[in-house]
Design a protein around this motif. Structure first.
Motif, PDB file in Angstrom:
ATOM      1  N   ASP B 496       0.761  -0.978   0.007  1.00  0.00           N
ATOM      2  CA  ASP B 496      -0.021  -0.183  -0.194  1.00  0.00           C
ATOM      3  C   ASP B 496       0.923   1.269  -0.120  1.00  0.00           C
ATOM      4  OD1 ASP B 496      -2.337  -1.411   0.003  1.00  0.00           O
ATOM      5  OD2 ASP B 496      -2.545  -1.496   2.028  1.00  0.00           O
ATOM      6  N   MET B 497       2.082   1.218  -0.561  1.00  0.00           N
ATOM      7  CA  MET B 497       2.950   2.286  -0.517  1.00  0.00           C
ATOM      8  C   MET B 497       2.345   3.243  -1.653  1.00  0.00           C
ATOM      9  SD  MET B 497       5.735   3.416   0.826  1.00  0.00           S
ATOM     10  CE  MET B 497       6.256   1.805   1.834  1.00  0.00           C
ATOM     11  N   PRO B 498       2.318   4.508  -1.143  1.00  0.00           N
ATOM     12  CA  PRO B 498       1.924   5.735  -2.101  1.00  0.00           C
ATOM     13  C   PRO B 498       2.738   5.780  -3.530  1.00  0.00           C
ATOM     14  CG  PRO B 498       1.932   6.677   0.108  1.00  0.00           C
ATOM     15  CD  PRO B 498       2.523   5.163   0.190  1.00  0.00           C
ATOM     16  N   ALA B 499       2.383   5.911  -4.656  1.00  0.00           N
ATOM     17  CA  ALA B 499       3.222   5.892  -5.628  1.00  0.00           C
ATOM     18  C   ALA B 499       4.430   6.819  -5.662  1.00  0.00           C
ATOM     19  CB  ALA B 499       2.460   6.377  -7.007  1.00  0.00           C
ATOM     20  N   ALA B 500       4.238   7.895  -4.819  1.00  0.00           N
ATOM     21  CA  ALA B 500       5.394   9.165  -4.897  1.00  0.00           C
ATOM     22  C   ALA B 500       6.821   8.472  -4.115  1.00  0.00           C
ATOM     23  CB  ALA B 500       4.732  10.304  -4.013  1.00  0.00           C
ATOM     24  N   LEU B 501       6.130   7.471  -3.342  1.00  0.00           N
ATOM     25  CA  LEU B 501       7.353   6.879  -2.166  1.00  0.00           C
ATOM     26  C   LEU B 501       7.805   5.539  -2.991  1.00  0.00           C
ATOM     27  CD1 LEU B 501       5.986   7.390   1.385  1.00  0.00           C
ATOM     28  CD2 LEU B 501       7.747   8.871  -0.155  1.00  0.00           C
ATOM     29  N   LEU B 502       6.887   4.971  -3.958  1.00  0.00           N
ATOM     30  CA  LEU B 502       7.510   3.535  -4.569  1.00  0.00           C
ATOM     31  C   LEU B 502       8.750   3.734  -5.567  1.00  0.00           C
ATOM     32  CD1 LEU B 502       4.343   1.829  -6.118  1.00  0.00           C
ATOM     33  CD2 LEU B 502       5.749   0.970  -4.328  1.00  0.00           C
ATOM     34  N   PRO B 503       9.700   2.862  -5.606  1.00  0.00           N
ATOM     35  CA  PRO B 503      10.670   2.721  -6.361  1.00  0.00           C
ATOM     36  C   PRO B 503       9.982   2.909  -7.885  1.00  0.00           C
ATOM     37  CG  PRO B 503      10.868   0.942  -4.876  1.00  0.00           C
ATOM     38  CD  PRO B 503       9.442   1.562  -4.888  1.00  0.00           C
ATOM     39  N   GLY B 504      10.978   3.650  -8.613  1.00  0.00           N
ATOM     40  CA  GLY B 504      10.205   4.134 -10.043  1.00  0.00           C
ATOM     41  C   GLY B 504       9.765   2.762 -10.588  1.00  0.00           C
ATOM     42  N   ALA B 505      10.530   1.564 -10.748  1.00  0.00           N
ATOM     43  CA  ALA B 505      10.121   0.420 -11.533  1.00  0.00           C
ATOM     44  C   ALA B 505       8.771  -0.037 -11.036  1.00  0.00           C
ATOM     45  CB  ALA B 505      11.343  -0.289 -11.541  1.00  0.00           C
ATOM     46  N   LEU B 506       8.491   0.203  -9.750  1.00  0.00           N
ATOM     47  CA  LEU B 506       7.228  -0.561  -9.448  1.00  0.00           C
ATOM     48  C   LEU B 506       5.919   0.271  -9.704  1.00  0.00           C
ATOM     49  CD1 LEU B 506       8.499  -2.481  -6.034  1.00  0.00           C
ATOM     50  CD2 LEU B 506       7.909  -3.432  -8.224  1.00  0.00           C
ATOM     51  N   ARG B 507       6.304   1.578  -9.928  1.00  0.00           N
ATOM     52  CA  ARG B 507       4.931   2.279 -10.263  1.00  0.00           C
ATOM     53  C   ARG B 507       4.172   1.692 -11.425  1.00  0.00           C
ATOM     54  NH1 ARG B 507       8.155   8.104  -9.602  1.00  0.00           N
ATOM     55  NH2 ARG B 507       8.891   7.303  -7.318  1.00  0.00           N
ATOM     56  N   ASP B 508       2.745   2.147 -11.508  1.00  0.00           N
ATOM     57  CA  ASP B 508       2.050   1.407 -12.593  1.00  0.00           C
ATOM     58  C   ASP B 508       2.665   1.860 -13.999  1.00  0.00           C
ATOM     59  OD1 ASP B 508       0.207  -0.237 -11.277  1.00  0.00           O
ATOM     60  OD2 ASP B 508      -1.094   1.400 -10.828  1.00  0.00           O
ATOM     61  N   GLY B 509       2.465   0.915 -14.801  1.00  0.00           N
ATOM     62  CA  GLY B 509       2.873   1.163 -16.161  1.00  0.00           C
ATOM     63  C   GLY B 509       4.321   1.787 -16.375  1.00  0.00           C
ATOM     64  N   ALA B 510       5.287   1.740 -15.419  1.00  0.00           N
ATOM     65  CA  ALA B 510       6.659   1.899 -15.391  1.00  0.00           C
ATOM     66  C   ALA B 510       7.578   0.871 -15.886  1.00  0.00           C
ATOM     67  CB  ALA B 510       6.904   2.682 -14.373  1.00  0.00           C
ATOM     68  N   GLN B 511       7.050  -0.175 -16.072  1.00  0.00           N
ATOM     69  CA  GLN B 511       8.105  -1.593 -16.258  1.00  0.00           C
ATOM     70  C   GLN B 511       8.725  -1.444 -17.402  1.00  0.00           C
ATOM     71  OE1 GLN B 511       4.458  -1.977 -14.836  1.00  0.00           O
ATOM     72  NE2 GLN B 511       5.820  -1.173 -13.058  1.00  0.00           N
ATOM     73  N   ASN B 512       8.481  -0.488 -18.403  1.00  0.00           N
ATOM     74  CA  ASN B 512       9.567  -0.305 -19.493  1.00  0.00           C
ATOM     75  C   ASN B 512      10.091  -1.409 -20.136  1.00  0.00           C
ATOM     76  OD1 ASN B 512       9.172   2.481 -19.246  1.00  0.00           O
ATOM     77  ND2 ASN B 512      10.752   2.483 -17.682  1.00  0.00           N
ATOM     78  N   GLY B 513       9.244  -2.300 -20.696  1.00  0.00           N
ATOM     79  CA  GLY B 513       9.860  -3.441 -21.228  1.00  0.00           C
ATOM     80  C   GLY B 513      10.392  -4.528 -20.475  1.00  0.00           C
ATOM     81  N   VAL B 514      10.575  -4.464 -19.282  1.00  0.00           N
ATOM     82  CA  VAL B 514      10.788  -5.457 -18.297  1.00  0.00           C
ATOM     83  C   VAL B 514       9.572  -6.593 -18.187  1.00  0.00           C
ATOM     84  CG1 VAL B 514      11.670  -5.923 -16.090  1.00  0.00           C
ATOM     85  CG2 VAL B 514      12.538  -4.040 -17.090  1.00  0.00           C
TER      86      VAL B 514
END
Lengths: 524, 524
Positions: B496-514
């Motif tokens: 339940d971590m707010p997006a602003a505090l999540l590591p970038g790669a774990l934000r929704d839609g930020a997986q960038n081909g991974v």
């Protein structure tokens, strides 16, 4: 169903001359309807031999059969009906509603691992095709994960179902292709027998090799010691005390061939009250905190044993409200008289620290093994002065750490040992401060929560129930969630192997929807 | 480039009052162009402190910067030119062509790990979205892998480049985000200094924190012991002897907080001559076997120290041809006088076994540390009678095991300890028999080859250079290939971590081909 007290050794029921009885902790009496047989060294050795004999047929059976076996165990556990709930509740002192929930979790996690077996992703398939034109020629290489071998699992006192006979480690090991030799917890032998009967039926129904599961019971520590030392055992899963886990680690490390030990041992699970959150909703946080602390008599590995905040009137108000709520908590039956004694001893040690103040206590106990909740307080600057503040007190006891400022709070967190969880109570105005805290937590814990409470452990793909030492013996692993299958696997690579001799999943074009890494690219 | 003999402590050059010199094993003389400084306990502690200070900035720098750093190390190593090849060859006795190849492998593996860092898959991203409607509500959970912390790496005698200062473990640890404190091998301090200079330049060029790499040298075992015991070190990579690896394991296990040790220690790498293959091409197999055995004076971890076949005229012919070829092998300079002594001692022990016959020896040595190849023979039924047959003799010595039949051959394989490799020489007519052998090998080894020789270890995705104990201390890992990055990582989950505090790669839609596992499904 009448309990027999039998040992379950590779599909064979056995009795022995050593016997013990179960206890009813709520009433403080023996349960006299069955005598349970204690395993001998020979029983342990025979169970390990049966597991070893089962390894090849079990691990090479089609994955669909393995999945059906896990599902059959779940079905058979549910088919035990109320008898299981009644027995587990009686042996643990936990209410029937809690046991019913735990049964659902146990069956659910067996079915989740069945799906995981079918998913196949855990095989981590990799194929690098040959390049015969290169100088020197590049070989064909293919990799998959294989099971480690027979696994020893220890039942946990505080989860007679979900972390015991057919609990998380058993499900993960069976899913990985590893036979299991279970050391039942001596506090709930009847529960273990019922579950073993369910597994016995599932083995028969799905035609699995008999040695795929054994249950050795008994009061003597030598049973578990012999099990971990047995050369056929290739990994150990354990949930319990730090002393117990460390004893098993020593045995495993001293073997001629050491093996991995996954021991979940000790955590105080800090909760950090960030200033804005504390200001905005300190009263509600205090109430929720005490609810999380006191749930199940505080007998959760993720119980919030530590709460940190920055000193000031908001923290005073939090402490006051938490104390009020805690004072109204009824004492609760603890799992065993030993655990109750250890809890009382842990509180006494805390009270003995010159830096600690007792803020509140729950209601007086009304029975022999009832634990009384307690809340203590210590200044941040004094926290590191006495290692007793760091020790887990298993039960509904918690320490409030009053820090002078954010620097001191970060300093205290930096000094903590490894933890299963850490929880941030955080509002938007706290985000900058939280960014200083998070990197410290990432080094120390397995799971970081925001605005929740650590005592729920969701069984899912992204769960980590683990953490650096001494939260667990091996922070590279989780004991809950599908990632737990990895702990019982290791990689093997095949070089220039003719297709006829390759494992099916590694043949060209046979990956069947499993994500595979082929020539470096990830393909679905 | 003039060598200074300096220690490299977190970006600072240091000297000490303890000094030692390098040796030229081919000539049996000291190399007198430089005095090397031996690290003190304070140097080790300072290097670990610098690594700890570098951990947060290094591990949180953008992955692209981390990748460029690895590439810069490769570039700077190549820029050292012939001076590196000459020095490494002089300190190891290995021919310049072999060192040139090893340099290419070292630079190549740094660049491979740079691509792996960018690939990002090693983060093992998992997202399970919340379900607030469920009872109880399901939390949002997100998982990624994080680096363990500072890593201690030990240089290997037999690969002064590829398994030493900027070798496989260093590349994997840096790729994972872990600073490295390197204990250089005392046999090639000048080579280590040159590589450390290249890393120092790469650190400066890419603006990495200075503590990301340190080099402590010296003759005393206490340096490595202090390094493994240092509380800031979180994992250990080692390639060397079983005694050396086991000593480090003991230190790591005795720490207040034990840490993982990845020690590659000991293997005899069985080659199995299946009957049809032996019949069809026994002569060619004998020649290729001796070539693999004698290459580089037999100083490879994957050297074929054991060959098994079924007794009969074909095996006699194989033995005869292997003996002929081996007798013509010139003696070769070994890495150090200590290794040469241990090799001679190992052969003497084998000769002392009442079950062993010496079949052939290579040519007489022509210099002080030259090792003479040797081939021994033992009957399958006697193989298990004396544990000396199981011990690795590091060098060009091998034992032919004559088995009465396939059952005996499978029996001998079942009794072997863990191995890095096993090799099947197998024709189509052998496939049924091979299917009996393969499951035994899968339990015992890290890599199974067909119709090749184990002494090449391809640096790629599907390579496993590892194996059950005592091949390595931890069979769940590989020291070569991209999967090696996993050994320096552990999972963390965010609830339940707010997006602003999540590591970038774990934000929704930020997986960038991974490849990520989202709500249980694998998505690219």
């Amino acid at each position: 169903m009448k309990l027999t007290g039998d040992l379950f050794i590779g599909g064979e029921r056995r009795q022995s001359s050593q016997s013990f009885r179960a206890h009813d902790p709520a009433r403080g009496v023996e349960i006299d309807d069955a005598e349970f047989h204690g395993a001998t060294e020979q029983d342990v050795a025979d169970a390990c031999a049966a597991a070893e004999a089962a390894f090849l047929p079990y691990s090479t059976a089609p994955l669909e059969e393995r999945a059906k076996f896990l599902e059959a165990i779940a079905d058979e556990i549910e088919a035990l009906g109320d008898a299981l709930v009644e027995r587990a509740s009686r042996e643990s002192g936990l209410p029937a509603a809690r046991i019913t929930g735990e049964r659902g979790r146990t069956a659910g996690q067996l079915r989740l691992f069945a799906r995981e077996v079918r998913d196949g992703q855990w095989q981590k398939l990799r194929i690098d095709h040959a390049d015969k034109e290169r100088t020197p020629p590049k070989p064909d290489l293919r990799l998959r994960m294989v099971p480690l071998g027979p696994v020893a699992v220890f039942g946990a006192s505080n989860f007679p179902l979900a972390f015991s006979t057919a609990g998380g480690d058993t499900a993960a090991a069976l899913a990985a292709g590893c036979p299991v030799v279970m050391k039942g917890h001596s506090a709930h032998p009847g529960t273990a027998e019922l579950i073993a009967t369910a597994i016995e039926r599932a083995v028969a129904k799905t035609g699995m090799p008999k040695g795929v599961f054994s249950l050795v019971n008994g009061m003597s520590r030598s049973i578990g010691q012999a099990l971990v030392a047995d050369p056929r055992i290739q990994a150990v899963g354990f949930t319990g005390s730090r002393a117990g886990g460390e004893a098993l680690m020593k045995i495993a490390a001293a073997r001629p061939r050491p093996i991995p030990v996954y021991a979940e041992m000790s955590a105080i699970n800090p909760v950090i009250l960030m200033p804005q959150a504390l200001k905005a909703r300190g009263g509600a946080l205090a109430e929720a905190y005490v609810a999380s602390l006191a749930m199940g008599a505080g007998q959760f590995c993720t119980n919030p044993g530590l709460v940190l905040g920055i000193d000031g009137p908001e923290l005073d108000a939090f402490a006051e409200r938490a104390g009020e709520v805690l004072s109204g908590q009824a004492a609760q039956v603890m799992l065993t008289s030993g655990i109750h004694e250890a809890y009382e001893g842990g509180k006494t040690k805390l009270e003995g620290s010159p830096f600690v103040t007792k803020l509140a206590e729950g209601a007086e106990p009304a029975g022999p093994t009832q634990g009384r909740a307690a809340l203590f307080s210590v200044a941040g600057k004094d926290f590191m002065a006495d290692p007793v503040h760091l020790h887990e007190v298993f039960g509904a006891s918690s320490v409030l750490v009053r820090c002078a400022d954010l620097d001191e709070l970060v300093g205290v967190l930096s000094e903590l040992e490894g933890q299963l969880t850490a929880t941030l109570q955080v509002d938007e105005g706290d985000y900058d401060a939280a960014k200083r805290v998070l990197p410290v937590l990432e080094r120390t814990v397995g799971r970081i929560l925001a605005n929740g409470w650590p005592t729920g452990v969701e069984v899912t793909h992204a769960m980590v129930h683990g953490g650096p030492y001494p939260a667990t013996s091996d922070g590279r692993s989780t004991s809950v969630g599908t990632l737990a299958i990895d702990r019982f696997l290791r990689p093997v690579s095949y070089q220039d192997m003719p297709a006829a001799l390759l494992p099916g999943a590694l043949r060209d074009g046979a990956q069947n929807g499993v994500v595979a890494r082929i020539d470096g690219s990830w393909t679905l």
